[in-house]
Design an enzyme around this catalytic site. Sequence first.
Site, mmCIF file in Angstrom:
data_model
loop_
_atom_site.group_PDB
_atom_site.id
_atom_site.type_symbol
_atom_site.label_atom_id
_atom_site.label_comp_id
_atom_site.label_asym_id
_atom_site.label_seq_id
_atom_site.Cartn_x
_atom_site.Cartn_y
_atom_site.Cartn_z
ATOM 1 N N ARG A 63 0.835 -1.213 0.000
ATOM 2 C CA ARG A 63 0.000 0.000 0.000
ATOM 3 C C ARG A 63 0.863 1.254 0.000
ATOM 4 N NH1 ARG A 63 -1.851 1.899 4.601
ATOM 5 N NH2 ARG A 63 -2.363 -0.107 5.535
ATOM 6 N N TYR A 116 -13.029 17.909 -16.127
ATOM 7 C CA TYR A 116 -13.538 16.543 -16.269
ATOM 8 C C TYR A 116 -14.744 16.341 -15.329
ATOM 9 C CZ TYR A 116 -13.602 11.463 -16.040
ATOM 10 O OH TYR A 116 -13.987 10.152 -16.072
ATOM 11 N N ASP A 188 -4.408 19.508 -14.908
ATOM 12 C CA ASP A 188 -4.705 18.161 -15.427
ATOM 13 C C ASP A 188 -4.172 18.104 -16.857
ATOM 14 O OD1 ASP A 188 -5.877 15.902 -16.638
ATOM 15 O OD2 ASP A 188 -7.657 15.999 -15.357
ATOM 16 N N LYS A 213 -5.669 6.943 -19.815
ATOM 17 C CA LYS A 213 -5.915 7.425 -21.181
ATOM 18 C C LYS A 213 -4.644 7.303 -22.030
ATOM 19 C CE LYS A 213 -9.870 8.410 -19.263
ATOM 20 N NZ LYS A 213 -10.156 9.730 -18.730
HETATM 21 C C1 LIG Z 1 -10.586 10.181 -17.506
HETATM 22 C C2 LIG Z 1 -10.141 11.478 -16.968
HETATM 23 C C3 LIG Z 1 -9.993 11.669 -15.591
HETATM 24 C C4 LIG Z 1 -10.324 10.591 -14.580
HETATM 25 O O1 LIG Z 1 -9.464 9.510 -14.726
HETATM 26 P P1 LIG Z 1 -9.862 7.978 -14.291
HETATM 27 O O2 LIG Z 1 -8.588 7.260 -14.546
HETATM 28 O O3 LIG Z 1 -10.992 7.563 -15.147
HETATM 29 O O4 LIG Z 1 -10.229 8.047 -12.855
HETATM 30 C C5 LIG Z 1 -9.537 12.896 -15.154
HETATM 31 N N1 LIG Z 1 -9.260 13.897 -16.005
HETATM 32 C C6 LIG Z 1 -9.406 13.766 -17.335
HETATM 33 C C7 LIG Z 1 -9.099 14.902 -18.237
HETATM 34 C C8 LIG Z 1 -9.848 12.550 -17.863
HETATM 35 O O5 LIG Z 1 -10.016 12.414 -19.184
#
Ligand SMILES: *Cc1c(COP(=O)(O)O)cnc(C)c1O
Length: 398
Positions: A63, A116, A188, A213
């Site tokens: 963890r 998001y 982000d 992604k």
């Molecule tokens: C998908 C996404 C998230 C969240 O990510 P997860 O891995 O699905 O929790 C946050 N910010 C952006 C821009 C995203 O496309």
Amino acid sequence: MNHAKRNDAPGIGTRAVWAGERGERWAGATQVPVALSVSFGYETVEEWLQVAQGKRPGHIYGRNTNPTVAAFEDKIRDLEGAEAATSFASGMAAISNILFTLLSPGDRVVSIKDTYGGTNKLFIEFLPRFQIEVKLCDTTDHKAIEAAIARGCNLLYLESPTNPTVKIVDIARLAAAGHQQGALVVVDNTFATPINQQPLELGADLAVHSATKFLGGHADALGGVVCGPKELVSRIYHFREINGACLEPMSAYLLLRGMKTLHLRVRRQNENALQIARFLESHPRVAKVFYPGLAAHENHEIARRQMSGFGGVLSFALHGGFDAVKSFLPRLRYVNLAANLGAVETVAGPPATTSHVESTPEERAASGIPEALIRYSVGIEDAEDLMADLRQALDSLG
Ligand SMILES: *Cc1c(COP(=O)(O)O)cnc(C)c1O
């Protein structure tokens, strides 16, 4: 801007392949092994104690840290040009951990309306319960964002390009405004990736990713990561080791493996997306195309300044409303109709089932999202085939 080379340091492609991969811990394995072990044992209590106290390198319990996970963190830390990185079970875990580590009751967050969907839920549903004020501004109104920051700001949270209408915010300009108020600036960087945009170089304190992604790129592992200065990252790590939102070693391996081709995939996706955006712009069935690489995009100039490529995600609105979307999407051949993005395969869907599944039609309209919008995350296929595919589906709308 060219992020490929820093002085005589290796280029970002070389670093995408090699960073984090080498080390004594692997006993010469040329590929990072998956250490599925939950715990790590020691011959002597003295040695164990030194590792536990951080006086020598090593791992205690999964963890907290794990060698495969650490290799993933090393690679993204290097690509973002950061001092430190710590990883999470998902992008949302990364974002939640940043906010709940750095904010306290009475603090004020300034952000944009187009973050998001999950991030937006944290802002409107969860943070206010802890007496944290959140001011969400119109995403492209830089003057309004600066005015909101000037009224007090402990944390400025930005995202660029945004989801799904790929709006662009000027990171350097807003980071400077945030720092003037003593705010921490978080960006982000999921849509851009460090191949196209380097938030820390632009003045941000922290860059956060949904590694699910583009970083992983193969839609087979969830993960998240935050990169920045050691002091900040270790505070966020400390909260994560307690709340337990840690990245799985198998997922870390898949993400590491995907990231070796990040520069190849993203460059190809940049090229494909620009060609496809231009093609869609010229098609009579398409009402509007959203892509920061198009001269017609409202913040194309900012995108040119702060990005070295415009990314693999675009969106477009059809004439004919949501009915047109329902008849168009199933006619596409080279596409997964699904909720993710950033994969090697092209992925498409309407905001009503993807980024804004939790919003009402009225809320989507208020965010400037047409009901006939399609988010199209371009894969690494041949652009000619994707354009022919789009053409036949558009032409069949009659
Ligand atoms: C998908 C996404 C998230 C969240 O990510 P997860 O891995 O699905 O929790 C946050 N910010 C952006 C821009 C995203 O496309």
